[in-house]
Write a protein that holds these residues in place. Structure first.
Motif, PDB file in Angstrom:
ATOM      1  N   ASP A   9      30.198  46.631  45.439  1.00 53.45           N
ATOM      2  CA  ASP A   9      29.497  47.165  46.615  1.00 53.45           C
ATOM      3  C   ASP A   9      29.641  46.261  47.832  1.00 53.45           C
ATOM      4  N   ARG A  10      30.753  45.517  47.888  1.00 55.10           N
ATOM      5  CA  ARG A  10      30.924  44.541  48.973  1.00 55.10           C
ATOM      6  C   ARG A  10      32.349  44.412  49.478  1.00 55.10           C
ATOM      7  N   TYR A  11      33.346  44.417  48.597  1.00 49.78           N
ATOM      8  CA  TYR A  11      34.717  44.119  48.991  1.00 49.78           C
ATOM      9  C   TYR A  11      35.579  45.371  48.986  1.00 49.78           C
ATOM     10  N   THR A  12      36.145  45.715  50.142  1.00 50.87           N
ATOM     11  CA  THR A  12      37.072  46.837  50.189  1.00 50.87           C
ATOM     12  C   THR A  12      38.453  46.365  49.736  1.00 50.87           C
ATOM     13  N   ASP A  34      31.883  40.059  56.829  1.00 55.06           N
ATOM     14  CA  ASP A  34      32.776  40.616  57.845  1.00 55.06           C
ATOM     15  C   ASP A  34      33.988  39.719  58.074  1.00 55.06           C
ATOM     16  N   LYS A  35      34.745  39.480  56.984  1.00 59.97           N
ATOM     17  CA  LYS A  35      35.954  38.682  57.121  1.00 59.97           C
ATOM     18  C   LYS A  35      37.002  39.179  56.137  1.00 59.97           C
ATOM     19  N   PRO A  36      38.280  38.980  56.464  1.00 53.85           N
ATOM     20  CA  PRO A  36      39.349  39.417  55.559  1.00 53.85           C
ATOM     21  C   PRO A  36      39.398  38.547  54.312  1.00 53.85           C
ATOM     22  N   VAL A  37      39.743  39.168  53.187  1.00 56.24           N
ATOM     23  CA  VAL A  37      39.782  38.440  51.921  1.00 56.24           C
ATOM     24  C   VAL A  37      41.091  38.717  51.194  1.00 56.24           C
ATOM     25  N   ARG A  38      41.383  37.819  50.264  1.00 54.73           N
ATOM     26  CA  ARG A  38      42.526  37.951  49.363  1.00 54.73           C
ATOM     27  C   ARG A  38      41.961  38.160  47.965  1.00 54.73           C
ATOM     28  N   ILE A  39      42.353  39.230  47.314  1.00 56.03           N
ATOM     29  CA  ILE A  39      41.805  39.595  46.011  1.00 56.03           C
ATOM     30  C   ILE A  39      42.890  39.459  44.959  1.00 56.03           C
ATOM     31  N   LYS A  40      42.635  38.627  43.949  1.00 57.62           N
ATOM     32  CA  LYS A  40      43.559  38.475  42.831  1.00 57.62           C
ATOM     33  C   LYS A  40      42.924  39.126  41.610  1.00 57.62           C
ATOM     34  N   SER A  41      43.570  40.150  41.081  1.00 58.50           N
ATOM     35  CA  SER A  41      43.000  40.901  39.961  1.00 58.50           C
ATOM     36  C   SER A  41      43.828  40.700  38.703  1.00 58.50           C
ATOM     37  N   LEU A  42      43.148  40.641  37.569  1.00 59.66           N
ATOM     38  CA  LEU A  42      43.839  40.556  36.284  1.00 59.66           C
ATOM     39  C   LEU A  42      44.478  41.896  35.942  1.00 59.66           C
ATOM     40  N   SER A  43      45.559  41.840  35.169  1.00 55.88           N
ATOM     41  CA  SER A  43      46.157  43.075  34.667  1.00 55.88           C
ATOM     42  C   SER A  43      45.153  43.765  33.749  1.00 55.88           C
ATOM     43  N   PRO A  44      45.208  45.079  33.594  1.00 54.63           N
ATOM     44  CA  PRO A  44      44.256  45.788  32.730  1.00 54.63           C
ATOM     45  C   PRO A  44      44.216  45.234  31.309  1.00 54.63           C
ATOM     46  N   GLU A  45      45.369  44.799  30.787  1.00 48.48           N
ATOM     47  CA  GLU A  45      45.406  44.269  29.423  1.00 48.48           C
ATOM     48  C   GLU A  45      44.602  42.964  29.331  1.00 48.48           C
ATOM     49  N   LEU A  46      44.814  42.051  30.285  1.00 51.13           N
ATOM     50  CA  LEU A  46      44.103  40.782  30.247  1.00 51.13           C
ATOM     51  C   LEU A  46      42.633  40.943  30.613  1.00 51.13           C
ATOM     52  N   ALA A  47      42.319  41.935  31.445  1.00 46.23           N
ATOM     53  CA  ALA A  47      40.928  42.148  31.831  1.00 46.23           C
ATOM     54  C   ALA A  47      40.080  42.585  30.642  1.00 46.23           C
ATOM     55  N   CYS A  48      40.728  43.129  29.617  1.00 45.18           N
ATOM     56  CA  CYS A  48      40.007  43.536  28.398  1.00 45.18           C
ATOM     57  C   CYS A  48      39.929  42.404  27.370  1.00 45.18           C
ATOM     58  N   ASP A  49      40.563  41.287  27.653  1.00 37.49           N
ATOM     59  CA  ASP A  49      40.595  40.147  26.732  1.00 37.49           C
ATOM     60  C   ASP A  49      39.504  39.163  27.158  1.00 37.49           C
ATOM     61  N   ASP A  50      38.496  38.967  26.312  1.00 33.96           N
ATOM     62  CA  ASP A  50      37.380  38.098  26.668  1.00 33.96           C
ATOM     63  C   ASP A  50      37.834  36.673  26.963  1.00 33.96           C
ATOM     64  N   ALA A  51      38.745  36.146  26.143  1.00 32.04           N
ATOM     65  CA  ALA A  51      39.222  34.778  26.338  1.00 32.04           C
ATOM     66  C   ALA A  51      39.975  34.641  27.663  1.00 32.04           C
ATOM     67  N   ALA A  52      40.815  35.620  27.996  1.00 34.11           N
ATOM     68  CA  ALA A  52      41.569  35.575  29.249  1.00 34.11           C
ATOM     69  C   ALA A  52      40.628  35.643  30.451  1.00 34.11           C
ATOM     70  N   ARG A  53      39.615  36.504  30.359  1.00 31.35           N
ATOM     71  CA  ARG A  53      38.648  36.605  31.457  1.00 31.35           C
ATOM     72  C   ARG A  53      37.903  35.283  31.653  1.00 31.35           C
ATOM     73  N   GLN A  54      37.557  34.645  30.548  1.00 31.43           N
ATOM     74  CA  GLN A  54      36.844  33.376  30.645  1.00 31.43           C
ATOM     75  C   GLN A  54      37.704  32.312  31.311  1.00 31.43           C
ATOM     76  N   ARG A  55      38.980  32.213  30.917  1.00 30.95           N
ATOM     77  CA  ARG A  55      39.879  31.240  31.544  1.00 30.95           C
ATOM     78  C   ARG A  55      40.066  31.555  33.024  1.00 30.95           C
ATOM     79  N   PHE A  56      40.187  32.829  33.344  1.00 35.96           N
ATOM     80  CA  PHE A  56      40.353  33.281  34.731  1.00 35.96           C
ATOM     81  C   PHE A  56      39.145  32.860  35.562  1.00 35.96           C
ATOM     82  N   ARG A  57      37.959  33.052  35.011  1.00 37.05           N
ATOM     83  CA  ARG A  57      36.726  32.700  35.710  1.00 37.05           C
ATOM     84  C   ARG A  57      36.584  31.180  35.824  1.00 37.05           C
TER      85      ARG A  57
END
Length: 447
Positions: A9-12, A34-57
């Motif tokens: 509910d914040r980042y377009t 009100d500022k431009p941002v750069r968004i890095k998203s995990l691939s759908p496969e890694l986003a479903c992997d708890d360990a990968a999400r933890q390392r990413f975070r």
């Protein structure tokens, strides 16, 4: 993920920038700040992997705590589900600029001096991250953003083992933990591409470097690309210092290494073409202490030539240059004595070069009041934006004289400075900055 959605509910999400093996990068907008941002998203496969999400975070938190002006400013993480899809993103302040990959895409080789200054700057940035316990392990020309002001921002720190590639250290591809020297390998690969216009193959081959690249530069790059981590430079800081040292040595000794025509008076050449370093004007030194003993060697050679000695051979490549040989481990201990012996303190009077900066400062100090304040240290600003460099020098108590070359409306990063960073100079004295003018940022890194 797709454009047009609203994260948390914040980042377009406004524009897709690119994708890689582990995810994708998008440009968007923070509607709260009100500022431009750069968004890095995990691939759908890694986003479903708890360990990968933890390392990413965990990686996002580590980078966010660096607060470094030359490292991307990560300030939020988003994890949510959109229908059946898990979404995990890092939110960072958008960096306005182009990837180094685009600058190199023309395939033109850079000058050795520009390459050494560029690599030294990035190496010092990585050293700061290493000191905080953060390794990059994903350094490529795609992850170095050349900003609109010519400075560079490091982005996309690895959170998992990167796939094999010309910039990835061999130990990482074998699944080993890696370390600081894994980033040194990546810097060597980037230096190789800057000098040749193409990335290295099988660790790089000095014979493929341009014919006008000096043996010292080729040896430095080759050492950084050594497959065995222990044979590389001991740290990114040591690599930065060696880059500065090789560049300075080439500038001072270059006239001596030019082969004269038959009958040329070498003394006359030296007197007219060599920068003479004497005890009243100590030579500039690298920002880091590594390799400072070679400055004494350079000054001694110059003094001998000006005095009338005929130089028929210079002993390069026989253990004297740490960039190209000597100790195979490549460890340079800045706390060691320049003479390398345990008894060097007893013979300091006979081994210290006459133009050693410390000798100059010591004699000046004895001639002044014992209560006089020491001269301030000149900040190292090579590779910095010219306006930022002027501000740093002004804050340190120095005046600035900018010397420009070339044509164009764009000011490139500082190419050289005198006195060098790391030396001392009287407060209120003038520091000369050499700045190239160009039509755009890409021309700054072209011959």
């Amino acid at each position: 993920m797709e454009t047009g959605i609203l994260l948390a509910d914040r980042y377009t999400v406004d524009e897709h920038v690119g994708s890689g093996p582990t995810g994708s990068v998008w440009f968007g907008h923070d509607t709260l700040l009100d500022k431009p941002v750069r968004i890095k998203s995990l691939s759908p496969e890694l986003a479903c992997d708890d360990a990968a999400r933890q390392r990413f975070r965990t990686t996002a938190v580590a980078v966010a705590e660096l607060h470094h002006p030359s490292i991307i400013d990560v300030y939020d993480c988003v994890e949510e589900r959109r229908g059946d899809e898990a979404v995990s993103c890092q939110i960072a302040t958008r960096v306005e600029g182009v990837p180094l990959r685009d600058v190199l895409s023309a395939g033109d080789a850079w000058e050795a001096s520009a390459t050494l200054a560029f690599i030294a700057e990035i190496a010092l940035v990585l050293h700061d991250a290493h000191q905080a316990g953060v390794r990059h392990h994903n350094l490529t020309p795609d992850n170095l953003i050349v900003r609109d002001d010519g400075a560079v921002t490091v982005v996309d720190f690895a959170f998992t083992t990167p796939p094999p590639g010309p910039y990835v250290a061999p130990e990482l591809t074998r699944g080993e933990p890696g370390g600081e020297m894994s980033d040194v390998f990546s810097l060597g690969a980037i230096a190789f591409e800057c000098l040749t216009g193409t990335p290295p193959v099988d660790g790089g081959d000095p014979s493929t470097l341009a014919t006008d690249v000096s043996p010292a530069v080729a040896a430095l790059v080759t050492r950084a690309l050594t497959p065995r981590p222990g044979a590389r430079f001991a740290s990114a800081q040591v690599l930065a210092a060696e880059c500065q040292q090789v560049d300075f040595t080439a500038e001072v000794l270059g006239p001596l290494l030019r082969r004269p025509t038959p009958g040329t008076d070498l003394v006359a050449v030296a007197a007219s073409d060599v920068v003479v370093v004497d005890a009243e004007t100590p030579p500039p030194v690298a920002k880091r202490p590594t390799g400072r003993w070679r400055l004494g060697l350079a000054a001694a050679v110059l003094a001998a030539v000006v005095a009338g000695a005929v130089v028929s051979h210079l002993p390069f490549g026989h253990g004297g240059d740490t960039a190209g040989g000597g100790d195979p481990a490549g460890v340079v201990d800045s706390s060691s004595s320049p003479t390398g012996g345990a008894d060097s303190s007893s013979s300091a009077a006979s081994t210290k070069p006459l133009n050693d900066p410390s000798s100059h400062r010591a004699s000046s100090h004895r001639a002044s009041s014992s209560h006089a304040s020491p001269d301030p240290t000149v900040p190292y600003v090579v590779g910095h934006d010219a306006h930022r460099a002027a501000g740093e020098l002004s804050d340190a108590g120095f005046n600035v004289n900018t010397i420009t070359s070339g044509h164009g409306q764009f000011q490139c990063p500082v190419r050289d400075q005198s006195p060098n960073g790391g030396t001392t100079a009287p407060s209120g004295s003038t520091v000369d900055l050499t700045v190239r003018l160009a039509n755009n940022v890409r021309q700054c890194y072209q011959p």
